[in-house]
Design an enzyme around this catalytic site. Structure first.
Site, PDB file in Angstrom:
ATOM      1  N   ARG A   1       0.833  -1.211   0.000  1.00 31.38           N
ATOM      2  CA  ARG A   1       0.000   0.000   0.000  1.00 31.38           C
ATOM      3  C   ARG A   1       0.863   1.253   0.000  1.00 31.38           C
ATOM      4  O   ARG A   1       0.570   2.219  -0.699  1.00 31.38           O
ATOM      5  CB  ARG A   1      -0.952   0.008   1.200  1.00 31.38           C
ATOM      6  CG  ARG A   1      -2.051  -1.036   1.097  1.00 31.38           C
ATOM      7  CD  ARG A   1      -2.944  -1.052   2.321  1.00 31.38           C
ATOM      8  NE  ARG A   1      -2.137  -1.307   3.508  1.00 31.38           N
ATOM      9  CZ  ARG A   1      -2.421  -0.825   4.721  1.00 31.38           C
ATOM     10  NH1 ARG A   1      -3.477  -0.074   4.926  1.00 31.38           N
ATOM     11  NH2 ARG A   1      -1.644  -1.104   5.741  1.00 31.38           N
TER      12      ARG A   1
ATOM     13  N   ASN B   1      -6.361  -2.545   2.425  1.00 32.81           N
ATOM     14  CA  ASN B   1      -6.356  -3.987   2.617  1.00 32.81           C
ATOM     15  C   ASN B   1      -7.789  -4.493   2.711  1.00 32.81           C
ATOM     16  O   ASN B   1      -8.646  -3.841   3.309  1.00 32.81           O
ATOM     17  CB  ASN B   1      -5.621  -4.359   3.916  1.00 32.81           C
ATOM     18  CG  ASN B   1      -4.121  -4.294   3.777  1.00 32.81           C
ATOM     19  OD1 ASN B   1      -3.583  -4.312   2.681  1.00 32.81           O
ATOM     20  ND2 ASN B   1      -3.436  -4.225   4.903  1.00 32.81           N
TER      21      ASN B   1
END
Length: 93
Positions: A22, A40
């Protein structure tokens, strides 16, 4: 010539949680001037939402699929859409 702004939804499958994926995605998106987020998902995927010029969103998609990401990417499921609600910056969720 500028391309229209679009919204990229990309569901990234593979080993993409707990490996800096990320953060890496956020860095690439900010370099391209995109807004959005990388989040997520409970099933192990990362959902990437990016908004901005179509060619820049396409470049981010190519980077996600390109093999130089943290962890590894098995596949990316893509959905292109018109711009959604305004998003400030690019965040990790």
């Amino acid at each position: 010539m500028t391309t229209p702004d679009v919204r990229l939804n990309a569901w990234v499958h593979g080993r993409v949680q707990g490996v800096g994926f990320r953060w890496w995605t956020r860095s690439r998106a900010l370099e391209l001037g995109l807004t959005g987020y990388a989040a997520n998902r409970p099933d192990g995927r990362v959902h990437v939402v990016a908004q901005g010029p179509a060619q820049d969103c396409q470049r981010l998609l190519e980077l996600l699929q390109g093999g130089a990401t943290p962890g590894w990417v098995d596949t990316v499921v893509v959905d292109w859409a018109e711009l959604g609600e305004s998003i400030d910056g690019f965040t990790e969720r």
